[in-house]
Design a protein around this motif. Structure first.
Motif, PDB file in Angstrom:
ATOM      1  N   UNK A   1     -11.641  23.262  -2.334  1.00 30.00           N
ATOM      2  CA  UNK A   1     -10.219  22.908  -2.214  1.00 30.00           C
ATOM      3  C   UNK A   1     -10.127  21.821  -1.152  1.00 30.00           C
ATOM      4  N   UNK A   2      -9.479  20.703  -1.520  1.00 31.60           N
ATOM      5  CA  UNK A   2      -9.448  19.543  -0.633  1.00 31.60           C
ATOM      6  C   UNK A   2      -8.005  19.135  -0.363  1.00 31.60           C
ATOM      7  N   UNK A   3      -7.665  19.018   0.895  1.00 27.09           N
ATOM      8  CA  UNK A   3      -6.382  18.460   1.316  1.00 27.09           C
ATOM      9  C   UNK A   3      -6.667  17.093   1.918  1.00 27.09           C
ATOM     10  N   UNK A   4      -6.044  16.058   1.353  1.00 25.70           N
ATOM     11  CA  UNK A   4      -6.400  14.691   1.758  1.00 25.70           C
ATOM     12  C   UNK A   4      -5.166  13.805   1.881  1.00 25.70           C
ATOM     13  N   UNK A   5      -5.339  12.748   2.631  1.00 27.16           N
ATOM     14  CA  UNK A   5      -4.371  11.663   2.722  1.00 27.16           C
ATOM     15  C   UNK A   5      -4.922  10.487   1.915  1.00 27.16           C
ATOM     16  N   UNK A   6      -4.121  10.002   0.984  1.00 23.82           N
ATOM     17  CA  UNK A   6      -4.597   8.932   0.109  1.00 23.82           C
ATOM     18  C   UNK A   6      -3.819   7.643   0.291  1.00 23.82           C
ATOM     19  N   UNK A   7      -4.436   6.552  -0.187  1.00 26.51           N
ATOM     20  CA  UNK A   7      -3.799   5.236  -0.154  1.00 26.51           C
ATOM     21  C   UNK A   7      -4.163   4.509  -1.438  1.00 26.51           C
ATOM     22  N   UNK A   8      -3.208   3.709  -1.949  1.00 26.20           N
ATOM     23  CA  UNK A   8      -3.464   2.932  -3.166  1.00 26.20           C
ATOM     24  C   UNK A   8      -2.690   1.631  -3.102  1.00 26.20           C
ATOM     25  N   UNK A   9      -3.226   0.622  -3.769  1.00 26.87           N
ATOM     26  CA  UNK A   9      -2.475  -0.632  -3.862  1.00 26.87           C
ATOM     27  C   UNK A   9      -1.445  -0.519  -4.969  1.00 26.87           C
ATOM     28  N   UNK A  10      -0.344  -1.216  -4.791  1.00 28.22           N
ATOM     29  CA  UNK A  10       0.712  -1.189  -5.802  1.00 28.22           C
ATOM     30  C   UNK A  10       0.794  -2.542  -6.470  1.00 28.22           C
ATOM     31  N   UNK A  11       1.650  -2.667  -7.508  1.00 30.35           N
ATOM     32  CA  UNK A  11       1.731  -3.882  -8.295  1.00 30.35           C
ATOM     33  C   UNK A  11       2.079  -5.087  -7.448  1.00 30.35           C
ATOM     34  N   UNK A  12       1.446  -6.232  -7.756  1.00 32.05           N
ATOM     35  CA  UNK A  12       1.667  -7.468  -7.010  1.00 32.05           C
ATOM     36  C   UNK A  12       2.464  -8.432  -7.839  1.00 32.05           C
TER      37      UNK A  12
ATOM     38  N   UNK B   1       0.854  -1.189   0.000  1.00 30.72           N
ATOM     39  CA  UNK B   1       0.000   0.000   0.000  1.00 30.72           C
ATOM     40  C   UNK B   1       0.889   1.237   0.000  1.00 30.72           C
ATOM     41  N   UNK B   2       0.601   2.137  -0.939  1.00 31.91           N
ATOM     42  CA  UNK B   2       1.364   3.380  -1.048  1.00 31.91           C
ATOM     43  C   UNK B   2       0.525   4.518  -0.481  1.00 31.91           C
ATOM     44  N   UNK B   3       1.121   5.290   0.398  1.00 32.23           N
ATOM     45  CA  UNK B   3       0.452   6.444   0.987  1.00 32.23           C
ATOM     46  C   UNK B   3       0.867   7.712   0.257  1.00 32.23           C
ATOM     47  N   UNK B   4      -0.078   8.658   0.156  1.00 32.49           N
ATOM     48  CA  UNK B   4       0.213   9.875  -0.597  1.00 32.49           C
ATOM     49  C   UNK B   4      -0.503  11.073   0.008  1.00 32.49           C
ATOM     50  N   UNK B   5       0.030  12.236  -0.296  1.00 32.51           N
ATOM     51  CA  UNK B   5      -0.605  13.502   0.056  1.00 32.51           C
ATOM     52  C   UNK B   5      -1.323  14.013  -1.183  1.00 32.51           C
ATOM     53  N   UNK B   6      -2.590  14.414  -1.019  1.00 39.69           N
ATOM     54  CA  UNK B   6      -3.411  14.822  -2.161  1.00 39.69           C
ATOM     55  C   UNK B   6      -3.864  16.267  -2.021  1.00 39.69           C
ATOM     56  N   UNK B   7      -3.711  16.988  -3.107  1.00 40.78           N
ATOM     57  CA  UNK B   7      -4.232  18.346  -3.204  1.00 40.78           C
ATOM     58  C   UNK B   7      -5.204  18.377  -4.377  1.00 40.78           C
ATOM     59  N   UNK B   8      -6.473  18.637  -4.074  1.00 37.35           N
ATOM     60  CA  UNK B   8      -7.480  18.589  -5.123  1.00 37.35           C
ATOM     61  C   UNK B   8      -8.367  19.822  -5.148  1.00 37.35           C
ATOM     62  N   UNK B   9      -8.938  20.074  -6.309  1.00 39.55           N
ATOM     63  CA  UNK B   9      -9.926  21.142  -6.478  1.00 39.55           C
ATOM     64  C   UNK B   9     -11.124  20.569  -7.227  1.00 39.55           C
TER      65      UNK B   9
END
Length: 381
Positions: free
Chosen positions: A370-381, A345-353
């Motif tokens: 304007x959205x400041x978020x903490x994101x997560x995504x699965x990575x290649x297996x 799982x990769x964690x990321x900082x997100x800046x969105x509009x």
């Protein structure tokens, strides 16, 4: 008297001569027996060195009736015991069988054969266990190699050689996978609702949740976007105050070709709900509850170095069912910057509009977030 003594002396001398002759004859016989047996011993040594069961059987058969056969037999048994010590059970069993066949009364050989057979069986079981363990270890190593090879295949572009092997020539730009998900929690979701004609400037704070799922299905990529924005804290003042704003999107999507999998077409449903205070006439011209089907296009997580860029443009045909709304659109953009990776799982900082635009008969209403978020995504297996 002298003559008598001389006769006695002569008799003793003859006895000594005869005794010496007998001893010499007996010594010669013993030496001959030792030399004869020793020659057979050497033959046995040679036979055991060659492990020739035929020659051993021939030698024992030829000497079966020899008075020193027991010595030959004992020496053969001694050689067999040395084979047992060396764990050479195959020829030890064969040689013991030959000894028994040539002397069925040899109880020692029969007991030895039984002991060798038991030890041989134990040895075979032990070797079988070792072989099973070796095969399992080989399977484990092969599975590990296959697993690593699969990871390498996903991470690198390979070129086939003439012999059918693979040469990895370069890394892929993104990690390969059959399916992927992305989620984010917007800990800061600040919105501004403006209507120039009604002179409304409302500000609200809340949270936002978003989730995306994608799956590679043959030549296409299919997926869905799910998002909800809940702004429950009023930051406005005066008559431009809105107690609650809720946006909801559920949008299935598809990329018609994997050659450019980042470009998707999406269609689904969008709902916008606006809470208005009863005592404010100023905000009444704003759009209240708005429900619409959605048609749009999206550039999904396009890689810019380590950063993933997302952008969308949507059309809301539901405006056709509202008398005072001539057109409605939505747009959005997001930058996802990774900062950590935990397992897969990769964690990321997100800046969105986000922006929703309502073109009305009496002016333009704009709703920007304007959205400041903490994101997560699965990575290649």
């Amino acid at each position: 008297m002298v003559l008598k003594n001389m006769k006695i002396t002569n008799r003793k001398f003859k006895i000594l001569i005869i005794s010496a002759a007998l001893l010499a004859t007996a010594g010669a016989g013993a030496f001959a027996v030792e030399e004869y047996v020793s020659a057979i011993y050497k033959q046995i040594d040679t036979i055991f060195s060659k492990k020739s069961d035929t020659e051993l059987n021939t030698l024992l058969r030829q000497n079966q009736n020899d008075r020193f056969y027991y010595l030959i037999e004992n020496y053969t048994e001694k050689k067999i015991r040395r084979l047992i010590v060396a764990n050479d059970y195959d020829f030890a069993l064969t040689a013991t069988e030959i000894v028994i066949e040539n002397n069925m009364d040899n109880d020692r050989a029969v007991e030895m054969y039984s002991s060798i057979q038991d030890a041989y069986d134990d040895q075979k079981r032990y070797e079988e266990q070792l072989e099973i363990a070796r095969q399992k270890e080989l399977e484990r190593i092969e599975k590990e190699k296959e697993s690593k090879r699969a990871i390498v295949d996903k991470q690198y572009i390979s070129s086939k050689t003439a012999s059918g092997g693979a040469v990895y020539v370069s890394g892929k730009e993104t990690e390969s996978r059959d399916s992927g998900w992305y989620g984010s929690i917007g800990l800061a979701d600040v919105s501004a609702v403006t209507d120039q004609k009604a002179d409304v400037n409302a500000f609200n704070y809340g949270i936002a949740l978003a989730y995306t799922y994608e799956h590679i299905a043959g030549p296409c990529t299919v997926g869905a976007d799910l998002a909800i924005d809940l702004r429950f804290l009023d930051l406005g003042s005066g008559d431009s105050r809105l107690p609650l704003l809720v946006d909801f999107d559920i949008l299935p999507k598809i990329a018609v070709t994997n050659s450019f999998k980042y470009f998707l077409i999406r269609a689904g449903f969008t709902a916008v709900k606006t809470g208005k205070p009863k005592d404010s006439e100023k905000v009444k011209p704003l759009v209240g509850d708005f429900y619409t089907p959605t048609l749009g296009i999206q550039l999904e997580r396009f890689p810019i170095g380590p950063v993933a860029f997302t952008m969308n443009l949507d059309y809301y045909p539901g405006h056709l069912f509202y008398d005072d709304i001539t057109a409605a659109f939505g747009a959005g953009a997001n930058l996802s910057v990774p900062f950590a990776k935990i397992d897969q799982v990769k964690l990321s900082f997100n800046l969105g509009v986000k922006d929703r635009i309502f073109m009305k008969d009496d002016g333009l209403e704009n709703r920007a977030n304007i959205i400041l978020a903490i994101g997560a995504e699965n990575v290649g297996k």
